[in-house]
Design a protein around this motif. Structure first.
Motif, PDB file in Angstrom:
ATOM      1  N   GLN A   1       3.270   0.756  -0.432  1.00 32.51           N
ATOM      2  CA  GLN A   1       2.069   0.215  -1.064  1.00 32.51           C
ATOM      3  C   GLN A   1       0.810   0.878  -0.520  1.00 32.51           C
ATOM      4  O   GLN A   1      -0.104   1.227  -1.277  1.00 32.51           O
ATOM      5  CB  GLN A   1       2.004  -1.298  -0.872  1.00 32.51           C
ATOM      6  CG  GLN A   1       0.859  -1.964  -1.626  1.00 32.51           C
ATOM      7  CD  GLN A   1       0.882  -3.475  -1.480  1.00 32.51           C
ATOM      8  OE1 GLN A   1       1.701  -4.023  -0.727  1.00 32.51           O
ATOM      9  NE2 GLN A   1       0.010  -4.154  -2.186  1.00 32.51           N
ATOM     10  N   ALA A   2       0.753   1.060   0.807  1.00 33.10           N
ATOM     11  CA  ALA A   2      -0.424   1.687   1.416  1.00 33.10           C
ATOM     12  C   ALA A   2      -0.559   3.137   0.962  1.00 33.10           C
ATOM     13  O   ALA A   2      -1.664   3.607   0.641  1.00 33.10           O
ATOM     14  CB  ALA A   2      -0.324   1.606   2.937  1.00 33.10           C
ATOM     15  N   GLU A   3       0.553   3.854   0.930  1.00 38.45           N
ATOM     16  CA  GLU A   3       0.511   5.258   0.506  1.00 38.45           C
ATOM     17  C   GLU A   3       0.147   5.392  -0.967  1.00 38.45           C
ATOM     18  O   GLU A   3      -0.445   6.401  -1.376  1.00 38.45           O
ATOM     19  CB  GLU A   3       1.853   5.925   0.788  1.00 38.45           C
ATOM     20  CG  GLU A   3       2.115   6.153   2.275  1.00 38.45           C
ATOM     21  CD  GLU A   3       3.447   6.804   2.556  1.00 38.45           C
ATOM     22  OE1 GLU A   3       3.527   7.581   3.529  1.00 38.45           O
ATOM     23  OE2 GLU A   3       4.419   6.537   1.808  1.00 38.45           O
TER      24      GLU A   3
ATOM     25  N   ALA B   1       0.051  -4.690  11.042  1.00 37.35           N
ATOM     26  CA  ALA B   1      -1.405  -4.723  11.165  1.00 37.35           C
ATOM     27  C   ALA B   1      -2.013  -3.379  10.777  1.00 37.35           C
ATOM     28  O   ALA B   1      -2.979  -3.307  10.010  1.00 37.35           O
ATOM     29  CB  ALA B   1      -1.811  -5.102  12.590  1.00 37.35           C
ATOM     30  N   GLY B   2      -1.458  -2.301  11.322  1.00 30.60           N
ATOM     31  CA  GLY B   2      -1.984  -0.974  11.024  1.00 30.60           C
ATOM     32  C   GLY B   2      -1.808  -0.586   9.570  1.00 30.60           C
ATOM     33  O   GLY B   2      -2.709   0.006   8.961  1.00 30.60           O
ATOM     34  N   LEU B   3      -0.659  -0.896   8.995  1.00 27.39           N
ATOM     35  CA  LEU B   3      -0.409  -0.564   7.599  1.00 27.39           C
ATOM     36  C   LEU B   3      -1.336  -1.343   6.672  1.00 27.39           C
ATOM     37  O   LEU B   3      -1.827  -0.810   5.669  1.00 27.39           O
ATOM     38  CB  LEU B   3       1.054  -0.843   7.237  1.00 27.39           C
ATOM     39  CG  LEU B   3       2.076   0.142   7.802  1.00 27.39           C
ATOM     40  CD1 LEU B   3       3.495  -0.371   7.584  1.00 27.39           C
ATOM     41  CD2 LEU B   3       1.909   1.527   7.169  1.00 27.39           C
ATOM     42  N   THR B   4      -1.577  -2.614   6.999  1.00 26.89           N
ATOM     43  CA  THR B   4      -2.490  -3.414   6.182  1.00 26.89           C
ATOM     44  C   THR B   4      -3.913  -2.875   6.284  1.00 26.89           C
ATOM     45  O   THR B   4      -4.619  -2.756   5.273  1.00 26.89           O
ATOM     46  CB  THR B   4      -2.456  -4.888   6.614  1.00 26.89           C
ATOM     47  OG1 THR B   4      -1.126  -5.383   6.511  1.00 26.89           O
ATOM     48  CG2 THR B   4      -3.378  -5.728   5.730  1.00 26.89           C
ATOM     49  N   ALA B   5      -4.338  -2.548   7.498  1.00 29.50           N
ATOM     50  CA  ALA B   5      -5.662  -1.960   7.673  1.00 29.50           C
ATOM     51  C   ALA B   5      -5.773  -0.660   6.884  1.00 29.50           C
ATOM     52  O   ALA B   5      -6.795  -0.398   6.235  1.00 29.50           O
ATOM     53  CB  ALA B   5      -5.937  -1.710   9.153  1.00 29.50           C
TER      54      ALA B   5
ATOM     55  N   ALA C   1       8.738  -3.619   5.988  1.00 36.41           N
ATOM     56  CA  ALA C   1       7.942  -2.505   6.500  1.00 36.41           C
ATOM     57  C   ALA C   1       7.884  -1.368   5.485  1.00 36.41           C
ATOM     58  O   ALA C   1       6.824  -0.767   5.267  1.00 36.41           O
ATOM     59  CB  ALA C   1       8.521  -2.014   7.823  1.00 36.41           C
ATOM     60  N   GLU C   2       9.008  -1.081   4.853  1.00 37.65           N
ATOM     61  CA  GLU C   2       9.054  -0.006   3.870  1.00 37.65           C
ATOM     62  C   GLU C   2       8.173  -0.317   2.663  1.00 37.65           C
ATOM     63  O   GLU C   2       7.460   0.554   2.147  1.00 37.65           O
ATOM     64  CB  GLU C   2      10.499   0.241   3.431  1.00 37.65           C
ATOM     65  CG  GLU C   2      10.689   1.405   2.488  1.00 37.65           C
ATOM     66  CD  GLU C   2      10.380   2.760   3.108  1.00 37.65           C
ATOM     67  OE1 GLU C   2      10.254   3.737   2.350  1.00 37.65           O
ATOM     68  OE2 GLU C   2      10.266   2.838   4.348  1.00 37.65           O
ATOM     69  N   LYS C   3       8.188  -1.568   2.214  1.00 36.51           N
ATOM     70  CA  LYS C   3       7.343  -1.975   1.092  1.00 36.51           C
ATOM     71  C   LYS C   3       5.863  -1.846   1.455  1.00 36.51           C
ATOM     72  O   LYS C   3       5.039  -1.411   0.646  1.00 36.51           O
ATOM     73  CB  LYS C   3       7.662  -3.411   0.671  1.00 36.51           C
ATOM     74  CG  LYS C   3       9.008  -3.579  -0.037  1.00 36.51           C
ATOM     75  CD  LYS C   3       9.254  -5.039  -0.376  1.00 36.51           C
ATOM     76  CE  LYS C   3      10.633  -5.220  -1.031  1.00 36.51           C
ATOM     77  NZ  LYS C   3      10.682  -4.575  -2.367  1.00 36.51           N
TER      78      LYS C   3
ATOM     79  N   TYR D   1      -6.117  -1.415   3.066  1.00 34.32           N
ATOM     80  CA  TYR D   1      -7.463  -1.877   2.707  1.00 34.32           C
ATOM     81  C   TYR D   1      -8.478  -0.737   2.796  1.00 34.32           C
ATOM     82  O   TYR D   1      -9.357  -0.602   1.945  1.00 34.32           O
ATOM     83  CB  TYR D   1      -7.884  -3.031   3.630  1.00 34.32           C
ATOM     84  CG  TYR D   1      -7.498  -4.392   3.106  1.00 34.32           C
ATOM     85  CD1 TYR D   1      -8.457  -5.279   2.631  1.00 34.32           C
ATOM     86  CD2 TYR D   1      -6.169  -4.796   3.091  1.00 34.32           C
ATOM     87  CE1 TYR D   1      -8.109  -6.534   2.164  1.00 34.32           C
ATOM     88  CE2 TYR D   1      -5.802  -6.045   2.619  1.00 34.32           C
ATOM     89  CZ  TYR D   1      -6.778  -6.917   2.153  1.00 34.32           C
ATOM     90  OH  TYR D   1      -6.418  -8.163   1.673  1.00 34.32           O
ATOM     91  N   ALA D   2      -8.353   0.073   3.837  1.00 34.68           N
ATOM     92  CA  ALA D   2      -9.308   1.168   4.018  1.00 34.68           C
ATOM     93  C   ALA D   2      -9.150   2.234   2.942  1.00 34.68           C
ATOM     94  O   ALA D   2     -10.140   2.742   2.395  1.00 34.68           O
ATOM     95  CB  ALA D   2      -9.126   1.788   5.399  1.00 34.68           C
TER      96      ALA D   2
END
Length: 308
Positions: free
Chosen positions: A71-73, A16-20, A65-67, A23-24
């Protein structure tokens, strides 16, 4: 210099946090994600995930989780290792208190997740000495041994099945006379000759000096008590929200899970909650990801409308 350090701070780096965060960051918000341990949350100790869309052959929780993190970074998300001690929330400022500093943000997303519930049968004394909440982590230590597994939901049944790759036998204890797990997992458990299900049965204690040698059990209908000779005990009986740091900063339900509306908004304007930490009917990776996306967009809209 701005009075705010960030537009948005996210607490917790599970799905949840990584997806948020993804997007942010993609929306070009000035965002920081705080995680006290390893990004990924509970899924990093999940052996295999086969119901997350896009991976028809399944994927390990660690790899997924690593993917997500990578992606977020890639969109510029900054992730710092830090434990949140408390929050100081006002309509205008969301202050996150760490051990050595305070961070001021315009908005906040709480994605701190949940932790395994304990039975009170000696978990603290025997943790790492026979009692475990993670088959993926500890199953290899019980190769060709007998273990007890406690629980009847998806996690308990799935992890009991995983244990059979290593152990000689699994006693699966469930306090009711039918499992709560999905039918496909039940079918796999029933078909596995290494699993013996003890219905209407609870664990009441453990025995052992250096490690576990037996697990005391009781039939809740007949009152019969006995000791199962076993070398380990794996417990999956639910979760408790990681909300100690909240200290009544936002509204929660009777169990401590954060109440939100459909936009993930909490009782405090500009503060959102997502994933396992919120009051939700389903706690899965897919629902956590959906929560994170909604909260990030909601936070973006909030930031667009507040008086700067």
């Amino acid at each position: 210099m701005s009075a705010f350090d960030y537009d948005l701070v996210i607490i917790g780096a599970g799905p949840a946090g990584l997806t948020a965060g993804l997007y942010a960051a993609r929306a070009r918000l000035n965002v920081l994600l705080l995680e006290k341990a390893v990004p990924g949350g509970q899924i990093i100790v999940t052996d295999w995930i086969e119901n997350y869309p896009g991976f028809p052959e399944g994927i390990s929780g660690f790899d997924l989780a690593e993917k997500m993190k990578i992606q977020a970074e890639a969109f510029g998300l900054k992730i710092d290792t830090a434990e949140v001690h408390s929050l100081a929330l006002t309509p205008d400022v969301k202050e996150v208190v760490l051990q050595d500093k305070r961070i001021k943000a315009k908005s906040l997303i709480i994605a701190s997740g949940a932790s395994p519930k304990k039975l009170g049968i000696g978990e603290d004394r025997y943790m790492g000495k026979g009692i475990s909440f993670c088959a993926t982590c500890d199953a290899p230590f019980f190769k060709e041994k007998t273990v007890v597994a406690v629980g009847g939901g998806d996690t308990a049944v799935q992890e009991a099945i995983y244990l059979t790759k290593f152990v000689k036998k699994v006693y699966l204890l469930h306090r009711r006379d039918e499992l709560r797990a999905t039918k496909i997992l039940q079918e796999r458990a029933f078909a596995n000759d290494k699993i013996e299900i003890l219905w209407d049965t609870v664990a009441t204690g453990v025995d052992g000096f250096f490690g576990i040698e037996g697990v005391h059990v009781k039939n809740v209908k007949t009152g019969e008590e006995k000791t199962l000779k076993a070398d380990g005990c794996f417990i999956w009986v639910g979760t408790l929200p990681n909300t100690d740091f909240l200290k009544d900063a936002v509204d929660t339900d009777a169990y401590g899970f954060i109440r939100t509306d459909a936009k993930m908004q909490t009782s405090v304007s500009g503060v959102f909650a997502v994933g396992d930490v919120r009051d939700t009917p389903l706690r899965q990776v897919s629902t956590a990801v959906g929560d994170g996306a909604i909260a990030a967009v909601s936070a973006e809209h909030y930031l667009e409308n507040i008086i700067k």
